[in-house]
Design a protein around this motif. Structure first.
Motif, PDB file in Angstrom:
ATOM      1  N   MET A  57     -10.035 -20.876   3.630  1.00 43.92           N
ATOM      2  CA  MET A  57     -10.020 -19.414   3.592  1.00 43.92           C
ATOM      3  C   MET A  57     -11.330 -18.947   2.972  1.00 43.92           C
ATOM      4  O   MET A  57     -11.665 -19.325   1.852  1.00 43.92           O
ATOM      5  CB  MET A  57      -8.839 -18.893   2.792  1.00 43.92           C
ATOM      6  N   THR A  58     -12.060 -18.129   3.718  1.00 43.97           N
ATOM      7  CA  THR A  58     -13.386 -17.715   3.280  1.00 43.97           C
ATOM      8  C   THR A  58     -13.545 -16.210   3.091  1.00 43.97           C
ATOM      9  O   THR A  58     -14.593 -15.766   2.640  1.00 43.97           O
ATOM     10  CB  THR A  58     -14.444 -18.183   4.295  1.00 43.97           C
ATOM     11  N   ALA A  59     -12.526 -15.437   3.448  1.00 42.96           N
ATOM     12  CA  ALA A  59     -12.645 -13.975   3.319  1.00 42.96           C
ATOM     13  C   ALA A  59     -11.267 -13.349   3.160  1.00 42.96           C
ATOM     14  O   ALA A  59     -10.269 -13.926   3.585  1.00 42.96           O
ATOM     15  CB  ALA A  59     -13.341 -13.394   4.541  1.00 42.96           C
ATOM     16  N   LYS A  60     -11.231 -12.178   2.532  1.00 39.76           N
ATOM     17  CA  LYS A  60      -9.986 -11.434   2.360  1.00 39.76           C
ATOM     18  C   LYS A  60     -10.267  -9.947   2.432  1.00 39.76           C
ATOM     19  O   LYS A  60     -11.323  -9.470   2.048  1.00 39.76           O
ATOM     20  CB  LYS A  60      -9.345 -11.723   1.001  1.00 39.76           C
ATOM     21  N   ALA A  61      -9.272  -9.213   2.915  1.00 37.69           N
ATOM     22  CA  ALA A  61      -9.278  -7.756   2.876  1.00 37.69           C
ATOM     23  C   ALA A  61      -7.837  -7.311   2.678  1.00 37.69           C
ATOM     24  O   ALA A  61      -6.896  -8.012   3.059  1.00 37.69           O
ATOM     25  CB  ALA A  61      -9.855  -7.176   4.164  1.00 37.69           C
ATOM     26  N   LEU A  62      -7.661  -6.151   2.077  1.00 38.58           N
ATOM     27  CA  LEU A  62      -6.345  -5.626   1.756  1.00 38.58           C
ATOM     28  C   LEU A  62      -6.225  -4.214   2.303  1.00 38.58           C
ATOM     29  O   LEU A  62      -7.148  -3.405   2.156  1.00 38.58           O
ATOM     30  CB  LEU A  62      -6.165  -5.612   0.231  1.00 38.58           C
ATOM     31  N   THR A  63      -5.099  -3.916   2.956  1.00 40.48           N
ATOM     32  CA  THR A  63      -4.800  -2.562   3.403  1.00 40.48           C
ATOM     33  C   THR A  63      -3.410  -2.193   2.916  1.00 40.48           C
ATOM     34  O   THR A  63      -2.462  -2.945   3.117  1.00 40.48           O
ATOM     35  CB  THR A  63      -4.862  -2.437   4.938  1.00 40.48           C
ATOM     36  N   ILE A  64      -3.306  -1.044   2.257  1.00 42.76           N
ATOM     37  CA  ILE A  64      -2.023  -0.527   1.793  1.00 42.76           C
ATOM     38  C   ILE A  64      -1.762   0.757   2.564  1.00 42.76           C
ATOM     39  O   ILE A  64      -2.547   1.715   2.479  1.00 42.76           O
ATOM     40  CB  ILE A  64      -2.044  -0.240   0.278  1.00 42.76           C
ATOM     41  N   SER A  65      -0.689   0.783   3.358  1.00 41.79           N
ATOM     42  CA  SER A  65      -0.310   1.966   4.126  1.00 41.79           C
ATOM     43  C   SER A  65       0.755   2.722   3.345  1.00 41.79           C
ATOM     44  O   SER A  65       1.762   2.138   2.948  1.00 41.79           O
ATOM     45  CB  SER A  65       0.252   1.563   5.488  1.00 41.79           C
ATOM     46  N   VAL A  66       0.531   4.015   3.119  1.00 42.69           N
ATOM     47  CA  VAL A  66       1.431   4.827   2.309  1.00 42.69           C
ATOM     48  C   VAL A  66       1.900   6.029   3.140  1.00 42.69           C
ATOM     49  O   VAL A  66       1.098   6.679   3.807  1.00 42.69           O
ATOM     50  CB  VAL A  66       0.733   5.324   1.020  1.00 42.69           C
ATOM     51  N   ASN A  67       3.210   6.302   3.088  1.00 43.89           N
ATOM     52  CA  ASN A  67       3.792   7.416   3.820  1.00 43.89           C
ATOM     53  C   ASN A  67       4.652   8.258   2.886  1.00 43.89           C
ATOM     54  O   ASN A  67       5.406   7.709   2.082  1.00 43.89           O
ATOM     55  CB  ASN A  67       4.673   6.913   4.968  1.00 43.89           C
ATOM     56  N   GLY A  68       4.541   9.555   3.031  1.00 44.08           N
ATOM     57  CA  GLY A  68       5.360  10.444   2.224  1.00 44.08           C
ATOM     58  C   GLY A  68       5.246  11.866   2.710  1.00 44.08           C
ATOM     59  O   GLY A  68       4.990  12.116   3.895  1.00 44.08           O
ATOM     60  N   THR A 123      11.026  21.518  12.154  1.00 43.23           N
ATOM     61  CA  THR A 123      11.996  21.651  11.060  1.00 43.23           C
ATOM     62  C   THR A 123      11.879  20.531  10.037  1.00 43.23           C
ATOM     63  O   THR A 123      12.667  20.462   9.100  1.00 43.23           O
ATOM     64  CB  THR A 123      13.436  21.660  11.612  1.00 43.23           C
ATOM     65  N   GLY A 124      10.889  19.664  10.204  1.00 48.47           N
ATOM     66  CA  GLY A 124      10.681  18.573   9.261  1.00 48.47           C
ATOM     67  C   GLY A 124       9.778  18.988   8.116  1.00 48.47           C
ATOM     68  O   GLY A 124       9.085  20.004   8.185  1.00 48.47           O
ATOM     69  N   VAL A 125       9.795  18.203   7.052  1.00 50.22           N
ATOM     70  CA  VAL A 125       8.887  18.432   5.932  1.00 50.22           C
ATOM     71  C   VAL A 125       7.545  17.806   6.291  1.00 50.22           C
ATOM     72  O   VAL A 125       7.485  16.672   6.770  1.00 50.22           O
ATOM     73  CB  VAL A 125       9.454  17.815   4.632  1.00 50.22           C
ATOM     74  N   ALA A 126       6.467  18.516   6.065  1.00 46.75           N
ATOM     75  CA  ALA A 126       5.127  18.057   6.441  1.00 46.75           C
ATOM     76  C   ALA A 126       4.805  16.716   5.785  1.00 46.75           C
ATOM     77  O   ALA A 126       4.959  16.560   4.579  1.00 46.75           O
ATOM     78  CB  ALA A 126       4.088  19.091   6.048  1.00 46.75           C
ATOM     79  N   PRO A 127       4.343  15.734   6.570  1.00 51.96           N
ATOM     80  CA  PRO A 127       4.024  14.425   6.022  1.00 51.96           C
ATOM     81  C   PRO A 127       2.604  14.337   5.470  1.00 51.96           C
ATOM     82  O   PRO A 127       1.747  15.163   5.788  1.00 51.96           O
ATOM     83  CB  PRO A 127       4.171  13.497   7.232  1.00 51.96           C
ATOM     84  N   LEU A 128       2.393  13.322   4.657  1.00 54.43           N
ATOM     85  CA  LEU A 128       1.058  12.879   4.249  1.00 54.43           C
ATOM     86  C   LEU A 128       1.087  11.365   4.387  1.00 54.43           C
ATOM     87  O   LEU A 128       1.893  10.694   3.743  1.00 54.43           O
ATOM     88  CB  LEU A 128       0.725  13.272   2.811  1.00 54.43           C
ATOM     89  N   GLU A 129       0.255  10.839   5.271  1.00 59.63           N
ATOM     90  CA  GLU A 129       0.218   9.401   5.539  1.00 59.63           C
ATOM     91  C   GLU A 129      -1.232   8.937   5.467  1.00 59.63           C
ATOM     92  O   GLU A 129      -2.127   9.605   5.983  1.00 59.63           O
ATOM     93  CB  GLU A 129       0.810   9.106   6.916  1.00 59.63           C
ATOM     94  N   PHE A 130      -1.442   7.788   4.828  1.00 61.20           N
ATOM     95  CA  PHE A 130      -2.809   7.298   4.681  1.00 61.20           C
ATOM     96  C   PHE A 130      -2.821   5.795   4.453  1.00 61.20           C
ATOM     97  O   PHE A 130      -1.803   5.188   4.116  1.00 61.20           O
ATOM     98  CB  PHE A 130      -3.525   8.023   3.538  1.00 61.20           C
TER      99      PHE A 130
END
Length: 147
Positions: A57-68, A123-130
């Protein structure tokens, strides 16, 4: 206080975001998150392994997906939403992930990729996703063991 053991609910994970560590705030009304690692693995097959492949293993990257939900007036939520139309270095931020056991993963200069800000059913509550995408090696602080 000793380090907690056993299983725990996901809500015990906590996140903070800001322009820098000292201004980082929690993000109100986030509901789910997912984590993915993108690992770079080199492979080769030398003669002495008789056809068996070797790997490193020579490389790493991290992604965190958040929804609310979009919460206008919350400092952390407003900070994320404010990055929706930014590019380049202006779309970077400090992001901190605090684990229930005391581990802290700090991403300085993380790329914040806002993927939804307010779009949905009438009629939904507005999302914030990133997505929070690592930009270099994170600083990982492990909890100190206490008796």
């Amino acid at each position: 206080m000793s380090t907690p053991t056993g299983v725990y609910p996901c809500y015990e994970n906590q996140f903070k975001i800001g322009a820098a560590k000292d201004s980082a705030k929690s993000i109100a009304d986030m509901e789910t998150f997912g984590v993915s690692f993108d690992n770079g693995v080199e492979e080769w097959t030398p003669f002495e392994t008789e056809g068996w492949m070797r790997r490193l293993m020579t490389a790493k990257a991290l992604t965190i997906s958040v929804n609310g939900k979009r919460n206008v007036g919350d400092t952390g939520n407003d900070f994320v939403a404010g990055l929706a139309f930014k590019n380049g270095r202006n779309a970077e931020a400090y992001f901190e992930w605090d684990f229930p056991d005391g581990t802290v993963v700090a991403l300085s200069g993380a790329v914040i990729n806002v993927t939804n800000i307010g779009a949905g059913d009438s009629t939904g509550v507005a999302p914030l996703e990133f997505e929070v995408m690592s930009n270099g090696k994170p600083e990982i602080t492990l909890p100190t063991a206490t008796p």
